[in-house]
Enzyme design. Structure first.
Site, PDB file in Angstrom:
ATOM      1  N   HIS A  45      -1.533 -44.100  19.993  1.00 23.57           N
ATOM      2  CA  HIS A  45      -2.471 -43.730  21.067  1.00 23.57           C
ATOM      3  C   HIS A  45      -3.539 -42.770  20.570  1.00 23.57           C
ATOM      4  CE1 HIS A  45       0.933 -44.770  24.125  1.00 23.57           C
ATOM      5  NE2 HIS A  45       0.282 -45.837  23.717  1.00 23.57           N
TER       6      HIS A  45
ATOM      7  N   ASN B  74      17.821 -39.433  23.214  1.00 30.16           N
ATOM      8  CA  ASN B  74      17.159 -39.059  24.461  1.00 30.16           C
ATOM      9  C   ASN B  74      18.209 -38.389  25.338  1.00 30.16           C
ATOM     10  OD1 ASN B  74      15.781 -39.130  27.031  1.00 30.16           O
ATOM     11  ND2 ASN B  74      14.522 -40.823  26.234  1.00 30.16           N
TER      12      ASN B  74
HETATM   13  N1  APR Z   1      14.393 -34.577  23.178  1.00 28.95           N
HETATM   14  C1  APR Z   1      14.330 -35.935  23.261  1.00 28.95           C
HETATM   15  N2  APR Z   1      13.845 -36.598  24.342  1.00 28.95           N
HETATM   16  C2  APR Z   1      13.418 -35.847  25.373  1.00 28.95           C
HETATM   17  C3  APR Z   1      13.463 -34.429  25.373  1.00 28.95           C
HETATM   18  C4  APR Z   1      13.968 -33.800  24.208  1.00 28.95           C
HETATM   19  N3  APR Z   1      14.043 -32.454  24.119  1.00 28.95           N
HETATM   20  N4  APR Z   1      12.967 -33.989  26.571  1.00 28.95           N
HETATM   21  C5  APR Z   1      12.619 -35.093  27.281  1.00 28.95           C
HETATM   22  N5  APR Z   1      12.908 -36.213  26.572  1.00 28.95           N
HETATM   23  C6  APR Z   1      12.698 -37.617  26.950  1.00 28.95           C
HETATM   24  C7  APR Z   1      12.699 -37.890  28.428  1.00 28.95           C
HETATM   25  O1  APR Z   1      14.027 -38.167  28.893  1.00 28.95           O
HETATM   26  C8  APR Z   1      11.823 -39.155  28.497  1.00 28.95           C
HETATM   27  O2  APR Z   1      12.627 -40.324  28.319  1.00 28.95           O
HETATM   28  O3  APR Z   1      11.415 -37.971  26.486  1.00 28.95           O
HETATM   29  C9  APR Z   1      10.880 -39.010  27.302  1.00 28.95           C
HETATM   30  C10 APR Z   1       9.457 -38.633  27.686  1.00 28.95           C
HETATM   31  O4  APR Z   1       8.901 -39.721  28.394  1.00 28.95           O
HETATM   32  P1  APR Z   1       7.344 -39.720  28.740  1.00 28.95           P
HETATM   33  O5  APR Z   1       6.947 -38.388  29.240  1.00 28.95           O
HETATM   34  O6  APR Z   1       7.097 -40.935  29.576  1.00 28.95           O
HETATM   35  O7  APR Z   1       6.618 -39.878  27.312  1.00 28.95           O
HETATM   36  P2  APR Z   1       6.324 -41.217  26.513  1.00 28.95           P
HETATM   37  O8  APR Z   1       7.483 -42.146  26.565  1.00 28.95           O
HETATM   38  O9  APR Z   1       5.858 -40.801  25.178  1.00 28.95           O
HETATM   39  O10 APR Z   1       5.085 -41.837  27.334  1.00 28.95           O
HETATM   40  C11 APR Z   1       4.448 -42.956  26.757  1.00 28.95           C
HETATM   41  O11 APR Z   1       2.694 -42.816  28.401  1.00 28.95           O
HETATM   42  O12 APR Z   1       1.252 -41.589  29.705  1.00 28.95           O
HETATM   43  C12 APR Z   1       1.357 -42.323  28.542  1.00 28.95           C
HETATM   44  O13 APR Z   1      -0.046 -42.062  26.687  1.00 28.95           O
HETATM   45  C13 APR Z   1       1.061 -41.486  27.324  1.00 28.95           C
HETATM   46  O14 APR Z   1       1.940 -41.802  25.093  1.00 28.95           O
HETATM   47  C14 APR Z   1       2.294 -41.630  26.462  1.00 28.95           C
HETATM   48  C15 APR Z   1       2.965 -42.877  27.021  1.00 28.95           C
END
Ligand code: APR
Length: 251
Positions: free
Chosen positions: A122, A216
């Site tokens: 991204h 996760n």
């Molecule tokens: N360690 C591991 N995982 C974690 C932790 C941690 N300390 N804290 C939270 N998580 C997990 C959450 O349970 C969740 O499944 O990380 C994930 C975060 O999810 P999102 O916030 O949706 O992030 P992401 O999956 O990267 O989103 C994908 O969506 O909005 C767009 O461009 C944005 O790149 C992003 C894409």
């Protein structure tokens, strides 16, 4: 299976793998002080992504997007440093046990931790360019006293990241699909696995016979469909334990 047993199993699988890769999301940067997008404390709980993270609204009102989203994101990223989760993936590469990271993150923390082959699916928040003349600029050179920041040519400056409504750079998409289809192990760390096409990479890996290991604190749509193992925990602690077990196996 207990988490320690899962970590020992995952360590043995990683040690035996021929070509391991990782897919990471915002969760791996949470312990660096960068909030996730979804779930508790997520950025999208406060800001509507389909407005402030969508290219159409950025082009319609760039000042508002800079004011509401981009300035806060940049402040967060400026102070963030790699955490134990990032360091664990960097150590895996140093051990010759991880080749490439496909990341959805735009914070550059994998590179700062030491990983050398990082596909920024991204884009990133380190680079900016003028939407008119395409002149590239570094954030520190951008004057935020008036918004939106403008180029000398008068054009609006934007971050070199992928907004909703934009496509993933084709070269990154093709390379990621190629890597997902030829790896034999994929670590999936800190992603809610709801945004395509990034979230499809583990399915491609699985379809080509790879072992998929999720890290996760909670299950995702991959957990009961694609992933072979879900190690429920935070990336920092799980990666630290994984590296410790791999070092033990090597000694
Ligand atoms: N360690 C591991 N995982 C974690 C932790 C941690 N300390 N804290 C939270 N998580 C997990 C959450 O349970 C969740 O499944 O990380 C994930 C975060 O999810 P999102 O916030 O949706 O992030 P992401 O999956 O990267 O989103 C994908 O969506 O909005 C767009 O461009 C944005 O790149 C992003 C894409």
């Amino acid at each position: 299976m207990k988490t320690t047993d899962q970590i020992n199993t995952a360590a043995r699988k990683i040690a035996a793998a021929r070509h391991s890769v990782a897919l990471t999301g915002a969760g791996i940067s949470v312990e660096s002080g960068i909030p996730p997008f979804r779930g508790k404390g997520g950025l999208w709980e406060k800001i509507d992504p389909m407005k402030y993270a969508h290219i159409q609204y950025f082009l319609a009102d760039p000042a508002d997007v800079w004011r509401v989203l981009l300035k806060e994101m940049k402040t967060l990223l400026k102070t963030a440093t790699p955490n134990a989760g990032h360091m664990g993936l960097a150590r895996l590469e140093q051990m010759g046990l991880l080749k490439t990271i496909i990341t959805q993150n735009i914070d550059g923390l994998h590179q700062r931790a030491g990983n050398t082959d990082v596909i920024e699916f991204h884009g990133n928040f380190a680079d900016y360019y003028c939407i008119d003349c395409r002149l590239r600029q570094k954030f520190d050179d951008i004057d935020l006293r008036s918004l939106p920041p403008r180029c000398a040519c008068g054009g609006v400056i934007r971050p070199d990241c992928v907004f909703f409504g934009e496509t993933i750079p084709v070269n990154l998409l093709l390379r990621s699909r190629e890597i997902a289809s030829c790896c034999d192990l994929m670590l999936v760390v800190g992603t809610s696995a709801v945004v395509q096409p990034a979230a499809f990479m583990p399915a491609i890996a699985k379809d080509h016979g790879a072992l998929v290991i999720e890290i996760n604190p909670e299950p995702t749509p991959l957990t009961h469909t694609v992933s072979d193992i879900l190690i429920q925990g935070k990336a920092g602690a799980v990666m630290t334990a994984l590296i410790a077990e791999l070092e033990r196996l090597r000694s």
